[in-house]
Scaffold this motif. Structure first.
Motif, PDB file in Angstrom:
ATOM      1  N   SER A 114       9.044   8.612  50.298  1.00 61.85           N
ATOM      2  CA  SER A 114       9.592   7.639  49.342  1.00 61.85           C
ATOM      3  C   SER A 114       8.960   7.833  47.960  1.00 61.85           C
ATOM      4  CB  SER A 114       9.329   6.223  49.861  1.00 61.85           C
ATOM      5  OG  SER A 114       9.765   5.263  48.937  1.00 61.85           O
ATOM      6  N   LEU A 115       7.643   8.047  47.938  1.00 61.42           N
ATOM      7  CA  LEU A 115       6.951   8.287  46.672  1.00 61.42           C
ATOM      8  C   LEU A 115       7.462   9.572  46.023  1.00 61.42           C
ATOM      9  CD1 LEU A 115       4.422   7.170  44.967  1.00 61.42           C
ATOM     10  CD2 LEU A 115       3.215   9.110  45.968  1.00 61.42           C
ATOM     11  N   PHE A 116       7.681  10.591  46.837  1.00 64.48           N
ATOM     12  CA  PHE A 116       8.198  11.865  46.317  1.00 64.48           C
ATOM     13  C   PHE A 116       9.550  11.662  45.638  1.00 64.48           C
ATOM     14  CE2 PHE A 116      10.623  15.825  46.821  1.00 64.48           C
ATOM     15  CZ  PHE A 116       9.742  16.753  46.268  1.00 64.48           C
ATOM     16  N   ASP A 117      10.416  10.841  46.257  1.00 64.69           N
ATOM     17  CA  ASP A 117      11.742  10.567  45.676  1.00 64.69           C
ATOM     18  C   ASP A 117      11.637   9.811  44.349  1.00 64.69           C
ATOM     19  OD1 ASP A 117      12.965  11.794  47.827  1.00 64.69           O
ATOM     20  OD2 ASP A 117      13.254   9.927  48.946  1.00 64.69           O
ATOM     21  N   ASP A 118      10.563   8.983  44.198  1.00 63.96           N
ATOM     22  CA  ASP A 118      10.397   8.168  42.996  1.00 63.96           C
ATOM     23  C   ASP A 118       9.717   8.914  41.842  1.00 63.96           C
ATOM     24  OD1 ASP A 118      11.540   6.028  44.280  1.00 63.96           O
ATOM     25  OD2 ASP A 118       9.626   5.120  44.874  1.00 63.96           O
ATOM     26  N   MET A 119       9.229  10.114  42.090  1.00 58.81           N
ATOM     27  CA  MET A 119       8.480  10.843  41.060  1.00 58.81           C
ATOM     28  C   MET A 119       9.376  11.150  39.851  1.00 58.81           C
ATOM     29  SD  MET A 119       6.149  13.460  43.352  1.00 58.81           S
ATOM     30  CE  MET A 119       5.223  14.129  41.972  1.00 58.81           C
ATOM     31  N   PRO A 120       8.908  10.832  38.671  1.00 57.85           N
ATOM     32  CA  PRO A 120       9.723  11.088  37.464  1.00 57.85           C
ATOM     33  C   PRO A 120       9.938  12.578  37.227  1.00 57.85           C
ATOM     34  CG  PRO A 120       7.518  10.357  36.863  1.00 57.85           C
ATOM     35  CD  PRO A 120       7.627  10.206  38.340  1.00 57.85           C
TER      36      PRO A 120
END
Length: 563
Positions: A69-75
């Motif tokens: 999920s964090l990977f998907d949110d990375m700018p």
């Protein structure tokens, strides 16, 4: 104004670096929640911040969904971000997700390929690993070493050596991987030759060779090599301690453990299991309890494998109730845990408790395996329950589709032999899928002596002598059978055979622990300094046992008269 902006930017950069370092430090300490709080409170983040938290989330079996999920949110993502999420998926065994990320990665470097390659090897997908290795646009020493290790682990030692020889450059890890491959595949001579050719010996290669020597029972060379290591790590200590334990030298293993502590080496999971095994083999309860205290101090009491070793140790030291306390302390028990506690009660002759645990295990949804039934049959043997043991033996294949092994047949033969059903025991031996093991014929021979069955005694003795002609037990028991039947000419013939073949009766021996000291006793040896006191105590024990036996017989006779 320009100078103020410069100072502000510099302060902001320093703050960013400091926060990134805090995230990394907290993650390494295992406090991912605190690392997340630092990340969320950061006024500014860069790629290092995101990558540090990303790795912290999936590492050491933690939260892969949160990492994804964090990977998907990375700018924005760099190659390190992609490599991290690929490694995370592989660490959690999700090969499909790792492959998908690997295919989507906009740019791959050699580290990307190596991460995927290492994951495939670790998950046992060697054909896919081989294909990926061939596709790699660039390979380095890590790529080659990973493949050498993988090929050796799956038994393709010749292919591993061929690739090792073809490596453009090798490092110490490459040498150690090939040597370990030889040791793991029981090719000690090849491992030794390669070890001698190694330009610089490191602790990993030395530890692999120590393991190899211990496997061969060559503790002298293992210890010589161990003593020569300048900077010993916990793994090398574990190798030598385990080596002593597996070669039946538990007392030496415990001495090494004490030296290890004195040298400031902190024991780990493997050390404690090896030490508990040593305590089990020597029935060292006091040392076992001390090790249990170390387990609690190291906060490893939730480890299933350590708790299983603790249960075994307490059981073999005569404290089966403490085994159950350890079992009950586990938050979740696996099949090994259930088998361990069932075996503990079986060894102590607690038949009803064994049956209750067996049914409780089934109610918990766990399916018994061949080890479970081995303990169940052993318990039936201690309780003399012939019919129940035969039903259990049939239940293995009829309900659970478990094919009985030689050990299960040995239990049945033992139970039937104790009950005097020697012909039936012999028929089970003939049904065994492979050649009857030595202890099976030994069981039948002992029973033949007890029940005076000359014919079956001769058969069992013949089979024992064929498997081990130097063993004195078969000759002595057969001689006793003939003597009990009054066949003195056969007694003389057996004794003559022993003389001709140079077979000598081996004296029996036993040992016990008193006040942290192990006392060994050998049959016929009266050299112990306190022998008079020991004999006096034995006479007292024998007297008390006779009183209990007489009372039991009297109660049985009264019950029969009243009935």
């Amino acid at each position: 104004m320009h100078r103020l902006r410069h100072h502000a930017a510099l302060a902001s950069s320093r703050l960013l670096v400091r926060d990134n370092q805090r995230i990394t430090a907290l993650a390494r300490a295992g406090d991912v929640a605190a690392a997340r709080r630092v990340f969320d409170a950061m006024p500014r983040r860069d790629a290092v911040s995101w990558n540090a938290l990303l790795t912290a989330l999936w590492r050491a079996g933690r939260d892969l969904p949160a990492a994804r999920s964090l990977f998907d949110d990375m700018p924005s993502r760099n190659v390190i971000s992609w490599n991290s999420i690929i490694a995370g998926c592989l660490a959690h065994g999700d090969l499909a997700a790792a492959s998908a990320y690997f295919a989507r990665a906009p740019r791959r470097n050699v580290a990307s390929w190596n991460a995927m390659l290492a994951g495939l090897v670790r998950l046992g997908s060697m054909e896919d690993a081989r294909a990926l290795f061939e596709q790699m646009p660039e390979r380095n020493v890590v790529s080659y070493t990973t493949m050498v290790d993988g090929l050796a682990r799956c038994g393709e030692v010749a292919s591993a050596r061929e690739l090792f020889d073809a490596m453009p450059t090798r490092n110490l890890v490459s040498w150690a991987a090939m040597i370990s491959g030889y040791v793991d595949n029981n090719m000690l001579e090849e491992a030794r030759k390669l070890f001698e050719a190694m330009p610089e010996k490191n602790v990993v290669a030395c530890t692999a060779m120590i393991t190899g020597y211990c496997k061969e029972g060559d503790l002298q060379n293992a210890r010589r090599l161990f003593d020569g290591i300048r900077a010993k790590d916990v793994i090398s200590w574990n190798a030598i301690i385990s080596g002593y334990v597996h070669n039946g030298l538990g007392e030496e293993a415990t001495k090494l453990y004490i030296i290890m502590l004195r040298e400031g080496i902190k024991p780990d999971h493997a050390t404690l299991i090896a030490l508990l095994t040593a305590c089990s083999s020597l029935a060292l309860l006091r040392q076992g309890r001390s090790t249990h205290a170390v387990v609690i101090k190291a906060m490893l009491e939730s480890s299933i494998s350590i708790c299983n070793a603790l249960m075994t140790m307490y059981s073999k030291c005569g404290n089966v109730d403490e085994s159950e306390l350890v079992f009950m302390s586990l938050k979740s028990q696996d099949i090994v845990s259930w088998n361990t506690i069932i075996a503990a009660y079986a060894q102590h002759g607690r038949y009803q408790k064994v049956i209750a645990l067996f049914h409780e295990m089934e109610l918990c949804g766990l399916i018994p395996n061949d080890i479970t039934f081995l303990s169940m049959l052993s318990s039936c043997g201690h309780a003399g329950r012939v019919d129940e043991s035969l039903k259990l033996f049939d239940l293995m294949s009829s309900k659970y589709a478990i094919s009985p092994r030689a050990e299960h047949y040995a239990c049945i033969v033992d139970i039937l032999s104790r009950a005097g059903q020697l012909e039936k025991a012999c028929s089970y031996i003939k049904e065994m899928p492979s050649e009857a093991e030595k202890n099976v014929w030994g069981t039948l021979l002992c029973a033949s002596q007890t029940h005076g069955n000359v014919q079956l005694g001769e058969l069992a003795a013949k089979m024992l002598v064929l498997s081990d002609f130097e063993s004195s037990g078969a000759y002595v028991m057969l001689s006793n059978i003939y003597a009990a039947a009054g066949m003195w000419s056969e007694v003389n013939r057996v004794r003559s055979q022993m003389k001709e073949k140079g077979v000598k009766k081996q004296p029996g021996h036993s040992w016990t622990e008193i006040a942290d000291k192990v006392h060994m006793f050998v049959g016929g040896d009266a050299s112990h300094p306190e022998m008079d006191m020991i004999l006096s105590e034995l006479r007292k024990i024998s007297f008390h046992m006779q009183i209990v036996t007489d009372k039991t017989q009297m109660m049985e006779e009264l019950a029969q008269e009243c009935g």
